[in-house]
Design an enzyme around this catalytic site. Structure first.
Site: not given
Length: 178
Positions: A61, A98
């Protein structure tokens, strides 16, 4: 430009995506609104600390915002992609996720040393990707003058981490919480 337009109202929130407890901020709804998208770009142009030689957009994006900003700023567009997606010689930078690591890359000849680069993405959360992009650009010899985002999730600390790395950071919309 509609100076009173509430951009946050054009960003959809999707609970529990991609996992339970996460509030996903979906900017595609803003992109569908011509006035909203135009207002976002004009506000980002106004917030730019110039001059700018290149606008670096982070996949995917970020490419949309980078291209629109580059047109308005009379600058080139530099694509920062997931490693292995660009043809030709590239340089890459690893960053922590993560659970594990990832790599982003850019063409080795994408910017000349000393190029003034505006780093752009749709959203800043933990800052891992944006920090890696800034390191990558600096390794290539660029001067990263600023990092801009449509959305900041301040509770996740990414914008503050970029500031700690010496970057001027701005965002148009801030959503507290995850």
């Amino acid at each position: 430009m509609n100076t009173g337009l509430d951009l946050a109202a054009l960003i959809r929130t999707i609970p529990d995506f991609p996992k339970p407890g996460v509030l996903f901020r979906d900017v595609t709804t803003l992109l569908l609104d011509p006035q909203g998208f135009a207002t976002a770009i004009e506000r980002m142009v106004a917030a730019t600390v110039g001059p700018v030689d290149l606008v670096a957009g982070v996949e995917a994006r970020g490419f949309v915002f980078a291209a629109a900003l580059a047109l308005r700023l009379n600058a080139g567009v530099l694509l920062i992609r997931k490693d292995g997606k660009l043809p030709g010689a590239t340089i890459a930078e690893e960053y922590a996720l993560e659970y594990g690591e990832d790599r982003i890359a850019m063409h080795a000849d994408a910017c000349a040393p000393g190029a003034r680069v505006l780093l752009v993405d749709d959203l800043i959360a933990t800052g891992g990707t944006a920090r890696a992009a800034a390191r990558l650009l600096r390794r290539a010899g660029a001067t990263v003058i600023q990092a801009q985002f449509l959305v900041d999730l301040p509770d996740l600390g990414g914008a503050d981490a970029l500031r700690a790395d010496g970057l001027n950071v701005s965002a148009l919309v801030s959503f507290p919480g995850h």
